[in-house]
Design a protein around this motif. Structure first.
Motif: not given
Length: 121
Positions: A29-31, A108-110, A94-100, A23-27
């Motif tokens: 997830l579908d972006s 992955y950054n966050y 772990y989950c993480a966000s990335g651009s691709y 679960t994300a907060s601050g942005f």
């Protein structure tokens, strides 16, 4: 502030199932692409799979056919459904966000803090 929280880790017997949530907060997830990774004790972090911003999943060969990634944009959550679990699936997840849709953790950054999965034989 961007933050991820993973949940759902547990101890399960071989052949069992678990559902992990990210679960994300601050942005929204579908972006972004959301990747799932795991790290067993003493091992390097490895990719499990990912889901693109438009909902396309991709899986590592080791979990293909057993794991499934989905997203709920309303709840801002990405889930990892794990079936037919094996002892070798034991790890911190772990989950993480990335651009691709990439396999390397470096892309992955966050990151979340992780949730522990233990599969007993």
């Amino acid at each position: 502030q961007v933050q991820f929280v993973e949940s759902g880790g547990d101890v399960v017997q071989s052949g069992g199932s678990l559902r992990l949530s990210c679960t994300a907060s601050g942005f929204a997830l579908d972006s972004v692409t959301i990747g799932w990774f795991r790290q067993a004790q003493g091992e390097e972090r490895e990719p499990v799979g990912c889901i693109s911003s438009d909902g396309r999943p991709s899986y590592a060969n080791s979990v293909k056919g057993r794991f499934s990634i989905s997203r709920d944009n309303v709840k801002n959550t990405v889930s990892l459904e794990m079936n037919s679990l094996k002892p070798e699936d034991t790890a911190d997840y772990y989950c993480a966000s990335g651009s691709y849709m990439r396999r390397s953790p470096a892309d992955y950054n966050y990151w979340g803090q992780g949730t522990q999965v233990t599969v007993s034989s």
